[in-house]
Scaffold this active site. Structure first.
Site, PDB file in Angstrom:
ATOM      1  N   VAL A 155     -10.861   2.274  22.187  1.00  0.00           N
ATOM      2  CA  VAL A 155     -11.525   3.582  22.070  1.00  0.00           C
ATOM      3  C   VAL A 155     -12.654   3.750  23.088  1.00  0.00           C
ATOM      4  O   VAL A 155     -12.721   4.781  23.780  1.00  0.00           O
ATOM      5  CB  VAL A 155     -12.052   3.797  20.630  1.00  0.00           C
ATOM      6  CG1 VAL A 155     -13.029   4.974  20.578  1.00  0.00           C
ATOM      7  CG2 VAL A 155     -10.888   4.054  19.682  1.00  0.00           C
ATOM      8  N   THR A 185     -10.395  -5.140  18.471  1.00  0.00           N
ATOM      9  CA  THR A 185      -9.981  -4.659  19.794  1.00  0.00           C
ATOM     10  C   THR A 185     -10.050  -3.142  19.872  1.00  0.00           C
ATOM     11  O   THR A 185     -10.457  -2.575  20.889  1.00  0.00           O
ATOM     12  CB  THR A 185      -8.556  -5.141  20.118  1.00  0.00           C
ATOM     13  OG1 THR A 185      -8.526  -6.570  20.092  1.00  0.00           O
ATOM     14  CG2 THR A 185      -8.111  -4.652  21.492  1.00  0.00           C
ATOM     15  N   CYS A 186      -9.665  -2.475  18.807  1.00  0.00           N
ATOM     16  CA  CYS A 186      -9.689  -1.007  18.790  1.00  0.00           C
ATOM     17  C   CYS A 186     -11.099  -0.476  18.988  1.00  0.00           C
ATOM     18  O   CYS A 186     -11.318   0.510  19.705  1.00  0.00           O
ATOM     19  CB  CYS A 186      -9.116  -0.491  17.476  1.00  0.00           C
ATOM     20  SG  CYS A 186      -7.442  -1.095  17.106  1.00  0.00           S
ATOM     21  N   SER A 187     -12.072  -1.129  18.350  1.00  0.00           N
ATOM     22  CA  SER A 187     -13.454  -0.647  18.389  1.00  0.00           C
ATOM     23  C   SER A 187     -14.222  -1.114  19.620  1.00  0.00           C
ATOM     24  O   SER A 187     -15.107  -0.411  20.100  1.00  0.00           O
ATOM     25  CB  SER A 187     -14.206  -1.111  17.131  1.00  0.00           C
ATOM     26  OG  SER A 187     -13.666  -0.521  15.969  1.00  0.00           O
ATOM     27  N   THR A 194     -11.221  -1.971  13.558  1.00  0.00           N
ATOM     28  CA  THR A 194     -10.731  -3.316  13.877  1.00  0.00           C
ATOM     29  C   THR A 194     -11.255  -3.738  15.252  1.00  0.00           C
ATOM     30  O   THR A 194     -11.615  -2.893  16.069  1.00  0.00           O
ATOM     31  CB  THR A 194      -9.196  -3.371  13.829  1.00  0.00           C
ATOM     32  OG1 THR A 194      -8.664  -2.336  14.661  1.00  0.00           O
ATOM     33  CG2 THR A 194      -8.696  -3.168  12.404  1.00  0.00           C
TER      34      THR A 194
END
Length: 251
Positions: A56, A50-52, A48
């Site tokens: 992270v 923001t996560c990517s 997704t």
């Protein structure tokens, strides 16, 4: 939705069904937390935005600094299956982080962080948070505010590092423009690597064009090195900068 910090409490005891090297790799909570200092960050979903793009990558960047503060492991938890988490870690090139699949949401539910994201077609997922766990006990937890959307303001790596060691030096942001077969580019990369400075390489003809180089740097030759937004220049200028900054490549 009520999201409460669990500082002073023990982390839930569950078995995570993970994947490693294309095989099943079951991991218990005790395997991760017992007798160890662990930073955990949890997020809504693999791949997704923001996560990517932020969550992270920044934890991966700051992993050496966090570990210098006595952290044994940095763990990313998401309510995704083991196949997805293994593929996402490979896609992110995040070798400094342990990716944990909470496919059934057992850990996340026991943490009180399982939320309904059916409006996005996600079903039950984790709310975004981070925590510092020492020997299985939660010392500090940063929970994103209960606001619409996907807030991302307190569970980031910099906030965790600020809690652990406010005066710790962050790694510098280094970008290097190169082209294949350029010996000066190789010399610049070697000097940065020997100085233990991580960098992002932008290769002309693959990642950018000569026009992009001119527009971004005002120059037409490579290498071009930038550190924290400052243009350093070519390989010789980089050597001078490293010497002045007392970041000398190993002999």
């Amino acid at each position: 939705m009520t999201l409460q910090a669990r500082e002073g409490q023990r982390v839930p005891e569950v078995t995570f069904r993970c994947r490693k090297d294309n095989e099943w790799n079951d991991i218990r909570s005790a395997d991760i937390f017992k007798g160890r200092n662990v930073v955990v960050f949890a997020l809504p979903g693999a791949f997704t935005p923001t996560c990517s793009s932020a969550h992270v990558p920044r934890y991966n960047e700051l992993a050496p600094v966090l570990k210098a503060q006595g952290i044994d492991e940095i763990v990313c938890i998401s309510v995704n299956d083991g196949f997805v988490m293994e593929a996402w870690q490979a896609d992110q090139c995040a070798e400094r982080i342990t990716f944990i699949a909470d496919g059934n949401g057992e850990f996340t539910d026991a943490m009180g962080m399982l939320v309904d994201k059916s409006d996005l077609g996600f079903g039950k997922r984790s709310w975004r948070y981070s925590m510092l766990v020492r020997d299985g006990v939660i010392e500090k937890q940063f929970i994103e505010p209960d606001e619409p959307g996907d807030p991302f303001v307190v569970s980031d790596a910099d906030t965790m590092l600020e809690y652990l060691a406010p005066n710790a030096a962050r790694p510098k942001d280094v970008v290097l423009f190169t082209k294949p077969g350029c010996p000066y580019c190789k010399a610049a990369k070697d000097d940065l690597q020997q100085a233990s400075m991580d960098f992002e390489e932008i290769v002309l003809g693959r990642d950018a064009s000569l026009r992009s180089l001119r527009a971004a740097t005002g120059a037409m030759t490579v290498p071009q090195v930038f550190v924290n937004g400052e243009r350093i220049g070519g390989s010789e200028e980089l050597k001078v900068w490293l010497d002045r900054a007392r970041i000398r490549p190993a002999a």
